[in-house]
Design a protein around this motif. Structure first.
Motif, mmCIF file in Angstrom:
data_model
loop_
_atom_site.group_PDB
_atom_site.id
_atom_site.type_symbol
_atom_site.label_atom_id
_atom_site.label_comp_id
_atom_site.label_asym_id
_atom_site.label_seq_id
_atom_site.Cartn_x
_atom_site.Cartn_y
_atom_site.Cartn_z
ATOM 1 N N SER A 150 45.707 -19.401 -31.059
ATOM 2 C CA SER A 150 45.199 -18.148 -31.607
ATOM 3 C C SER A 150 43.938 -18.387 -32.428
ATOM 4 O O SER A 150 42.958 -17.649 -32.297
ATOM 5 C CB SER A 150 46.258 -17.499 -32.495
ATOM 6 N N CYS A 192 40.291 -16.859 -31.473
ATOM 7 C CA CYS A 192 39.674 -15.876 -32.363
ATOM 8 C C CYS A 192 38.306 -16.343 -32.846
ATOM 9 O O CYS A 192 37.363 -15.559 -32.878
ATOM 10 C CB CYS A 192 40.588 -15.594 -33.546
ATOM 11 N N THR A 206 35.857 -16.034 -29.997
ATOM 12 C CA THR A 206 35.543 -14.619 -29.769
ATOM 13 C C THR A 206 34.534 -14.117 -30.793
ATOM 14 O O THR A 206 33.535 -13.482 -30.439
ATOM 15 C CB THR A 206 36.824 -13.774 -29.863
ATOM 16 N N TYR A 254 38.591 -10.473 -24.855
ATOM 17 C CA TYR A 254 38.483 -10.140 -26.280
ATOM 18 C C TYR A 254 37.035 -9.905 -26.685
ATOM 19 O O TYR A 254 36.735 -8.969 -27.429
ATOM 20 C CB TYR A 254 39.073 -11.264 -27.149
ATOM 21 N N PHE A 304 37.779 -10.505 -35.545
ATOM 22 C CA PHE A 304 38.814 -11.532 -35.664
ATOM 23 C C PHE A 304 40.196 -10.878 -35.687
ATOM 24 O O PHE A 304 41.106 -11.292 -34.966
ATOM 25 C CB PHE A 304 38.591 -12.334 -36.944
ATOM 26 N N ALA A 331 41.150 -9.552 -32.246
ATOM 27 C CA ALA A 331 41.555 -10.602 -31.317
ATOM 28 C C ALA A 331 42.892 -11.214 -31.739
ATOM 29 O O ALA A 331 43.707 -11.589 -30.906
ATOM 30 C CB ALA A 331 40.482 -11.686 -31.241
ATOM 31 N N TRP A 332 43.098 -11.314 -33.027
ATOM 32 C CA TRP A 332 44.333 -11.918 -33.565
ATOM 33 C C TRP A 332 45.559 -11.079 -33.195
ATOM 34 O O TRP A 332 46.633 -11.599 -32.925
ATOM 35 C CB TRP A 332 44.188 -12.027 -35.079
#
Lengths: 278, 98
Positions: free
Chosen positions: A73, A77, A80, A145, A203, A206-207
């Protein structure tokens, strides 16, 4: 300004307290549950009588590689955010600074794209990911993402870019700067507050993303945390391991809190303080 | 003038535009919800959302054609909702200034 009456002040504080409790209580309850084991899980005490960290240990020693999911993750992130910022700031320069035909239409369609239902691109994205050879790889998630966060990123950065004083750009051009140098050495230092807040939102987006992480990744070692938590299973099919699930949820919340606390000053700090005098 | 009156008559009309934009974004977000319902109701078919329906048809049942039709319909539903909402409230998303 009239002095507020005592009753109004009391009412104001009462309502604020209720709001604070309403928004924080679920998180407090999650922490409390994550410290309970066995039958204590099904009591409603806020302070567990014999609290221990067994659930957290079980999370990292269990069958599912939760630590690996956490790393996945974090990597996804950060990648991204990096891609989105790079493309966002260059696009925002063009949309906020350069005059060209159809710019208004382009901006409105950007906003329209951000309202697009994500599931509508699921099949197309699936094909794309597969032909890029990124299916069942966590890095493949960076593609969707970035695409989903870009419209929003570009939009916000454009509004910030428009506010920057034009004299700065003119001065830079007079000194012989090319467009790239203007973007990265003149505007970027001034845009830090905007970059930090949009980066933070990208962030968080995306998280928390779930659907694509669920669909594009099949094996356990390539999962991201939201999916990993939703797939935590008990010893038997009839047992839901609430303690471990809550421990996972608490761990997942911590990085976001840290990021927000760390960048809080930057978000609120003055935008162009001291750049142009007068 | 009473502060509440100030709020209703002056502050609220002034922030009407951004308020409506915020409402339309929340509206569209909730129309395409997937993860909350999927996780909280264990992917049950009686509580499935529109996005969940599309995903189930395409990914789990492998009905690419039917799933695509459903996803196009979902897109049209969401777009129509947005257009109708913006028309009714007479909100412009962006001013076309240079």
């Amino acid at each position: 300004m009239k002095q507020r009456s005592t009753l109004a002040t009391v009412l104001l504080y009462l309502i604020s307290t209720v709001i604070v409790i309403l928004s924080l209580y679920p998180f407090v309850y999650a922490i409390s549950t994550s410290l309970k084991t066995g039958n204590a899980l099904f009591t409603a005490d806020l302070l567990p009588s014999n609290a221990d960290l067994r659930n957290y240990r079980a999370l990292f020693e269990g069958v599912q590689p939760f630590g690996k999911s956490l790393v996945n993750s974090i990597v996804v992130c950060f990648l991204t955010v990096a891609f989105a910022m790079l493309m966002g700031i260059t696009a925002a320069y063009a949309l906020g600074r350069i005059r060209f035909k159809g710019k208004g239409l382009l901006l409105v369609s950007l906003l329209g794209v951000s309202m697009f239902p994500q599931v509508a691109v699921l099949s197309g994205m699936f094909e794309l990911i597969q032909s890029l050879g990124l299916y069942n790889k966590v890095l493949g998630l960076v593609v969707p993402y970035t695409i989903f966060t870009l419209p929003f990123t570009v939009w916000i950065l454009t509004t910030f870019m428009r506010e920057l004083p034009g004299e700065l750009e003119e001065a830079a051009i007079m000194d012989g700067c090319g467009p790239l140098r203007i973007i990265f050495q003149v505007f970027m230092p001034l845009l830090w507050p905007a970059l930090v807040s949009t980066g933070l939102l990208a962030f968080i987006g995306a998280w928390n993303e779930f659907m694509f992480a669920l669909t594009f990744v099949v094996s356990d070692t390539e999962r991201t945390v939201p999916v990993a938590i939703s797939l935590i299973a008990g010893a038997t099919a009839f047992e839901i391991p609430w303690g471990t699930i809550m421990a996972g949820s608490v761990i997942v919340t911590v990085p976001l809190l840290l990021l927000v606390f760390f960048f809080q000053k930057r978000i609120v700090s003055g935008l162009t303080a001291g750049a142009v005098k007068g | 003038m009473h502060p509440l009156r100030v709020f209703w008559r002056i502050t609220l009309p002034l922030i009407r535009q951004p308020l409506m934009v915020a409402i339309v974004f929340r509206l569209l977000d909730s129309l395409r919800v997937f993860d909350l319902i999927y996780v909280l109701t264990s992917n049950g078919s009686s509580t499935i959302s529109m996005s969940g329906f599309v995903r189930r048809e395409m990914v789990e049942y492998g009905n690419m054609g039917f799933g695509s039709a459903a996803s196009t319909s979902l897109f049209l539903i969401i777009m129509l909702t947005a257009v109708i909402f913006l028309r009714l409230t007479r909100v412009k998303l962006a001013e076309d200034n240079p």
